[in-house]
Scaffold this motif. Structure first.
Motif, PDB file in Angstrom:
ATOM      1  N   GLN A  60       5.643  -4.878   2.718  1.00  0.00           N
ATOM      2  CA  GLN A  60       4.231  -4.842   2.355  1.00  0.00           C
ATOM      3  C   GLN A  60       3.596  -6.219   2.506  1.00  0.00           C
ATOM      4  OE1 GLN A  60       4.857  -3.106  -1.606  1.00  0.00           O
ATOM      5  NE2 GLN A  60       3.269  -1.585  -1.086  1.00  0.00           N
ATOM      6  N   SER A  61       4.282  -7.232   2.022  1.00  0.00           N
ATOM      7  CA  SER A  61       3.765  -8.594   2.119  1.00  0.00           C
ATOM      8  C   SER A  61       3.564  -8.983   3.589  1.00  0.00           C
ATOM      9  CB  SER A  61       4.731  -9.560   1.434  1.00  0.00           C
ATOM     10  OG  SER A  61       4.211 -10.855   1.422  1.00  0.00           O
ATOM     11  N   ALA A  62       4.537  -8.659   4.417  1.00  0.00           N
ATOM     12  CA  ALA A  62       4.439  -8.978   5.845  1.00  0.00           C
ATOM     13  C   ALA A  62       3.301  -8.202   6.509  1.00  0.00           C
ATOM     14  CB  ALA A  62       5.761  -8.673   6.550  1.00  0.00           C
ATOM     15  N   SER A 130      -4.659   0.381   2.047  1.00  0.00           N
ATOM     16  CA  SER A 130      -3.745   1.446   2.459  1.00  0.00           C
ATOM     17  C   SER A 130      -2.278   1.028   2.389  1.00  0.00           C
ATOM     18  CB  SER A 130      -4.091   1.929   3.868  1.00  0.00           C
ATOM     19  OG  SER A 130      -3.770   0.944   4.824  1.00  0.00           O
ATOM     20  N   VAL A 131      -2.005  -0.263   2.334  1.00  0.00           N
ATOM     21  CA  VAL A 131      -0.630  -0.764   2.242  1.00  0.00           C
ATOM     22  C   VAL A 131      -0.130  -0.684   0.799  1.00  0.00           C
ATOM     23  CG1 VAL A 131       0.793  -2.855   2.466  1.00  0.00           C
ATOM     24  CG2 VAL A 131      -0.840  -2.263   4.257  1.00  0.00           C
ATOM     25  N   THR A 133       0.233   0.684  -3.169  1.00  0.00           N
ATOM     26  CA  THR A 133       0.272   1.928  -3.950  1.00  0.00           C
ATOM     27  C   THR A 133      -0.863   1.887  -4.964  1.00  0.00           C
ATOM     28  OG1 THR A 133       1.682   1.024  -5.698  1.00  0.00           O
ATOM     29  CG2 THR A 133       2.802   1.986  -3.761  1.00  0.00           C
ATOM     30  N   PRO A 134      -1.221   3.028  -5.538  1.00  0.00           N
ATOM     31  CA  PRO A 134      -2.263   3.010  -6.580  1.00  0.00           C
ATOM     32  C   PRO A 134      -1.896   2.073  -7.736  1.00  0.00           C
ATOM     33  CG  PRO A 134      -1.909   5.253  -5.829  1.00  0.00           C
ATOM     34  CD  PRO A 134      -0.844   4.407  -5.182  1.00  0.00           C
ATOM     35  N   GLU A 135      -0.636   2.049  -8.124  1.00  0.00           N
ATOM     36  CA  GLU A 135      -0.202   1.155  -9.210  1.00  0.00           C
ATOM     37  C   GLU A 135      -0.381  -0.314  -8.814  1.00  0.00           C
ATOM     38  OE1 GLU A 135       4.075   0.070 -10.849  1.00  0.00           O
ATOM     39  OE2 GLU A 135       3.451   2.092 -11.484  1.00  0.00           O
ATOM     40  N   GLN A 136      -0.060  -0.644  -7.578  1.00  0.00           N
ATOM     41  CA  GLN A 136      -0.224  -2.020  -7.104  1.00  0.00           C
ATOM     42  C   GLN A 136      -1.695  -2.404  -7.048  1.00  0.00           C
ATOM     43  OE1 GLN A 136       2.027  -1.462  -3.501  1.00  0.00           O
ATOM     44  NE2 GLN A 136       3.749  -2.680  -4.282  1.00  0.00           N
ATOM     45  N   ARG A 137      -2.547  -1.473  -6.659  1.00  0.00           N
ATOM     46  CA  ARG A 137      -3.991  -1.768  -6.628  1.00  0.00           C
ATOM     47  C   ARG A 137      -4.512  -2.042  -8.032  1.00  0.00           C
ATOM     48  NH1 ARG A 137      -3.859   2.353  -2.402  1.00  0.00           N
ATOM     49  NH2 ARG A 137      -4.469   3.949  -3.894  1.00  0.00           N
ATOM     50  N   ARG A 138      -4.062  -1.263  -9.000  1.00  0.00           N
ATOM     51  CA  ARG A 138      -4.464  -1.509 -10.390  1.00  0.00           C
ATOM     52  C   ARG A 138      -3.943  -2.870 -10.855  1.00  0.00           C
ATOM     53  NH1 ARG A 138      -3.385   4.005 -10.610  1.00  0.00           N
ATOM     54  NH2 ARG A 138      -1.263   3.667 -11.388  1.00  0.00           N
TER      55      ARG A 138
END
Length: 155
Positions: A60-62, A130-131, A133-138
């Protein structure tokens, strides 16, 4: 290169939030401003601290880095187009005699150049969104809000 950095900072590219477009739009509409959403720290996807907090995978970071770098390349070209359109418009406005048609065409080119930058920035945010997850966006939103409340804190 300095102009690109200035553009990136002005557009919020380097620390742009990866929030859903609807969330940014509703916040902007409520406040009447174009940029009310708190921003995460610059290059948050490369920071070990934030990668751990968000549980970002190396992939994801890449991918986020690839998205940002691609956008920066396109923004560089868009910025050059904007600078040229601004220069052309300014020169036309300074002419003693310029037709309304010429001025309107130049104004349209200038606005289209501005639009291209805005569109690229928004496209980049959608791709980053889009990369994650909903949890990561929160989690990213929480980081941004925390950093806004603590502006002197080292990022």
């Amino acid at each position: 290169m300095r102009n690109i950095l200035t553009l990136a900072l002005a557009c919020g590219v380097l620390g742009a939030p990866a929030l859903p477009l609807e969330a940014r739009t509703s916040q902007q509409a409520k406040s009447g401003t174009s940029q009310t959403t708190p921003r995460p720290p610059s290059h948050w996807w490369t920071s070990e601290k934030y990668r751990q907090e968000l549980r970002l995978t190396p992939e994801q970071s890449a991918e986020i880095e690839r998205i940002v770098q691609g956008s920066m390349t396109r923004l560089k070209g868009d910025k050059e187009d904007l600078d040229q359109a601004q220069s052309d418009f300014r020169q036309l406005m300074e002419r003693p005699v310029a037709s309304e048609r010429e001025l309107l065409k130049a104004a349209e080119r200038l606005e289209m150049a501005r639009y291209s930058i805005s569109k690229e920035r928004t496209t980049m945010l959608v791709r980053i969104h889009s990369v994650l997850t909903p949890e990561q966006r929160r989690g990213l939103d929480a980081i941004a809000k925390r950093n806004e409340r603590e502006p002197n804190r080292s990022r």
